[in-house]
Design a protein around this motif. Structure first.
Motif, PDB file in Angstrom:
ATOM      1  N   PHE A 144      67.628  55.262  57.834  1.00  0.00           N
ATOM      2  CA  PHE A 144      66.863  56.503  57.696  1.00  0.00           C
ATOM      3  C   PHE A 144      66.283  56.906  59.050  1.00  0.00           C
ATOM      4  N   GLU A 145      66.287  58.199  59.289  1.00  0.00           N
ATOM      5  CA  GLU A 145      65.860  58.718  60.581  1.00  0.00           C
ATOM      6  C   GLU A 145      64.361  58.670  60.783  1.00  0.00           C
ATOM      7  N   GLY A 146      63.575  58.719  59.704  1.00  0.00           N
ATOM      8  CA  GLY A 146      62.134  58.836  59.821  1.00  0.00           C
ATOM      9  C   GLY A 146      61.720  60.307  59.904  1.00  0.00           C
ATOM     10  N   GLU A 147      60.419  60.548  59.934  1.00  0.00           N
ATOM     11  CA  GLU A 147      59.905  61.914  59.955  1.00  0.00           C
ATOM     12  C   GLU A 147      58.763  62.035  60.947  1.00  0.00           C
ATOM     13  N   SER A 148      58.650  63.224  61.514  1.00  0.00           N
ATOM     14  CA  SER A 148      57.504  63.537  62.370  1.00  0.00           C
ATOM     15  C   SER A 148      56.529  64.379  61.565  1.00  0.00           C
ATOM     16  N   GLY A 149      55.253  64.130  61.749  1.00  0.00           N
ATOM     17  CA  GLY A 149      54.234  64.878  61.024  1.00  0.00           C
ATOM     18  C   GLY A 149      52.870  64.490  61.502  1.00  0.00           C
ATOM     19  N   PHE A 150      51.866  64.756  60.661  1.00  0.00           N
ATOM     20  CA  PHE A 150      50.503  64.382  61.004  1.00  0.00           C
ATOM     21  C   PHE A 150      50.425  62.874  61.262  1.00  0.00           C
ATOM     22  N   VAL A 151      51.159  62.125  60.414  1.00  0.00           N
ATOM     23  CA  VAL A 151      51.369  60.690  60.654  1.00  0.00           C
ATOM     24  C   VAL A 151      52.876  60.471  60.669  1.00  0.00           C
ATOM     25  N   ASP A 152      53.413  60.088  61.811  1.00  0.00           N
ATOM     26  CA  ASP A 152      54.853  59.907  61.929  1.00  0.00           C
ATOM     27  C   ASP A 152      55.337  58.738  61.067  1.00  0.00           C
ATOM     28  N   THR A 153      56.514  58.924  60.483  1.00  0.00           N
ATOM     29  CA  THR A 153      57.184  57.833  59.756  1.00  0.00           C
ATOM     30  C   THR A 153      58.336  57.333  60.609  1.00  0.00           C
ATOM     31  N   PRO A 154      58.284  56.108  61.097  1.00  0.00           N
ATOM     32  CA  PRO A 154      59.325  55.619  62.011  1.00  0.00           C
ATOM     33  C   PRO A 154      60.648  55.401  61.281  1.00  0.00           C
ATOM     34  N   PRO A 155      61.762  55.305  62.005  1.00  0.00           N
ATOM     35  CA  PRO A 155      63.071  55.007  61.393  1.00  0.00           C
ATOM     36  C   PRO A 155      63.051  53.642  60.699  1.00  0.00           C
ATOM     37  N   THR A 156      63.801  53.536  59.641  1.00  0.00           N
ATOM     38  CA  THR A 156      63.872  52.276  58.878  1.00  0.00           C
ATOM     39  C   THR A 156      65.304  52.024  58.434  1.00  0.00           C
ATOM     40  N   ARG A 157      65.527  50.779  58.018  1.00  0.00           N
ATOM     41  CA  ARG A 157      66.827  50.397  57.466  1.00  0.00           C
ATOM     42  C   ARG A 157      66.595  49.781  56.090  1.00  0.00           C
TER      43      ARG A 157
END
Length: 515
Positions: free
Chosen positions: A96-109
């Protein structure tokens, strides 16, 4: 789920990734579904013993029900970049690429292990550190591979098998001399029991066919067909179906024959013992005579002697072996005791010999009938055998709501009852204490609290905690219970358990509810 079937699902992703993920749904505690734009729902059923990976076009719903599911929904976000299989093993990686936002979600597997009773779903960083997982695996369970948050993810042990996607006819030559089923399951990657049978069907062979050079070409064609379309099922010709039935009948007949031969050998050994017991009856008069002579001449027997020679009642010399540690009177009683024992053994032999001979003849007739039995007759015989065994193993009760309840009374019964239970039956055991396996036969139906408490109290009573109060009893679906490799009968591990606290006291149903 077998490796080639997993590969067929992943082929549907070919050329369609990256793709936007539209969020997670959780139909139950053991299933996660990711809606992927343009693909539908990617469904991951990750609880043992029957994991599943599939694409489902219809809408799936459900909120996260466990801490793991909530963590998965929060961390596995952003576009789905990759979906890769480890060789043709039952291990799949989703990135998964992850998401940018108020709190970023880093990439995961996301790592999905579709490995039967050891199935698991894990979320890791791209570097391989485990963030969360459905089922922890500690060192006491698997000393080779520990799975816990914070540890580096270690995949299942590597192996070397032939990849059917790239294999050519010459690559199949090492399989010559093996049966097709043995060659498929042990040497061809991605094939389990069901696909091995399908391979045999498509090759026009039977699973027991010993491969020769003339089989390589049809086997190669069948293998390529299986790689492309593993989900199809091929019908058998009438001739091949007859051969399959013949070989299946022989595979069913073999263990039945071996069991009968073992019983025949036991009865023959008993008859041999009975014949020996009757033959030794001739020793009785001599033993009694030695006892009588010793008692008649006690005063002439020296103390501590290992033998003595006395005149018998006909005036002839009689040598009598003695035990130096016994008195003359005790030696005489020893001879009388041996005589009585031989008489008792001979009497028992005369009583049991005709009965045992009749049993032996019946078994010999049974094994003769077994050799002539058809496949359908053998299947009926096995079904009847299982029903007969089931009726005599374990304590059988009825819960307040009418469910059957099974209670194992020793390790072998625990093992048999747990293996015999339906996957959705409820399994109970006193927490951390040796005791009985108790099965509440719900077969997936919801069980009211009185039935759960009934089964829990049985598990507590039939444990080392008998007589104590407030005993913790774990229960879970039988599908979550498994016997580790090389473990003794009755020794199991389990997941997804809930706990009830009951008093370990006897129930009135123990005397009233037996089936």
């Amino acid at each position: 789920m077998e490796g080639l079937l997993i590969n067929a699902v992943l082929r549907e992703f070919a050329g369609r990734l990256p793709a936007r993920s539209l969020g997670w749904a959780f139909p139950d505690e053991g299933t996660a579904a990711l809606l992927v734009e343009g693909l539908g729902n990617l469904v991951l059923r990750y609880r043992p013993p029957h994991p599943l990976l599939t694409l489902e076009p219809s809408t799936l719903e459900g909120e996260a029900r466990t801490a793991f599911q909530r963590s998965l929904a929060a961390r596995a976000r952003g576009r789905l970049l990759k979906a890769e299989q480890l060789k043709l093993d039952r291990v799949v990686f989703f990135e998964f690429e992850g998401e940018s936002g108020f709190v970023d979600t880093p990439p995961t597997r996301l790592v999905f292990e579709l490995t039967g009773r050891n199935a698991n779903l894990l979320l890791t960083t791209l570097e391989g550190r485990i963030l969360t997982l459905d089922r922890e695996v500690r060192r006491e369970i698997n000393r080779f591979r520990e799975l816990r948050p914070g540890l580096a993810y270690t995949p299942p042990p590597p192996y070397e098998k032939l990849d059917p996607r790239t294999a050519g006819p010459a690559d199949l030559e090492p399989l010559l001399g093996l049966s097709l089923s043995q060659a498929a399951s042990k040497h061809l990657d991605g094939l389990g029991k069901e696909l091995s049978l399908e391979l045999a069907r498509r090759a026009g062979l039977t699973p027991q066919t010993v491969l020769t050079s003339e089989h390589l070409e049809p086997l190669y064609r069948a293998l390529k067909s299986l790689v492309e379309r593993p989900g199809e099922r091929t019908s058998l010709t009438a001739e091949l179906r007859a051969e399959w039935e013949r070989q299946e009948a022989e595979s069913l007949r073999r263990p039945l024959r071996e069991a009968l031969q073992k019983r025949i050998h036991t009865l023959q050994a008993r008859l041999d013992d009975y014949r020996k017991a009757l033959a030794r009856l001739e020793e009785v008069p001599s033993l009694r005579e030695k006892g009588d002579v010793l008692l008649a001449y006690l005063h002439r027997v020296p103390s501590g002697a290992s033998s003595v020679t006395l005149e018998d009642f006909s005036g002839r010399p009689l040598e009598i072996p003695l035990d130096p540690a016994l008195t003359p009177a005790q030696n005489a009683e020893r001879y009388y005791s041996r005589a009585r024992r031989l008489e008792a053994l001979a009497e028992r032999a005369m009583e049991l010999q005709p009965r045992t001979q009749a049993q032996l003849e019946a078994l010999q007739r049974e094994i003769s009938e077994l050799e002539k039995a058809t496949l359908s007759q053998l299947l009926k015989r096995l079904e009847g055998k299982e029903e007969s065994e089931e009726g005599h193993i374990g304590l059988r009760l009825r819960s307040p709501g009418g469910f059957a309840v099974w209670v194992g009374r020793n390790a072998k019964e625990n093992d048999f009852l747990t293996r015999s239970a339906h996957s959705m039956d409820l399994w109970f055991h006193a927490q951390g204490i040796p005791g009985s396996h108790v099965i509440l036969r719900t077969q997936g139906q919801p069980a009211p609290l009185p039935d759960l408490l009934f089964a829990a109290q049985l598990a507590a009573y039939h444990s080392k905690a008998r007589g104590e109060r407030n005993v913790a009893v774990d229960y879970t679906a039988k599908k979550n219970v498994w016997r580790p490799r090389k473990a003794a009968p009755g020794q199991v591990l389990y997941t997804g358990a809930k706990t009830l606290f009951v008093d370990a006291e006897a129930l009135s149903a123990l005397s009233e509810g037996v089936d």
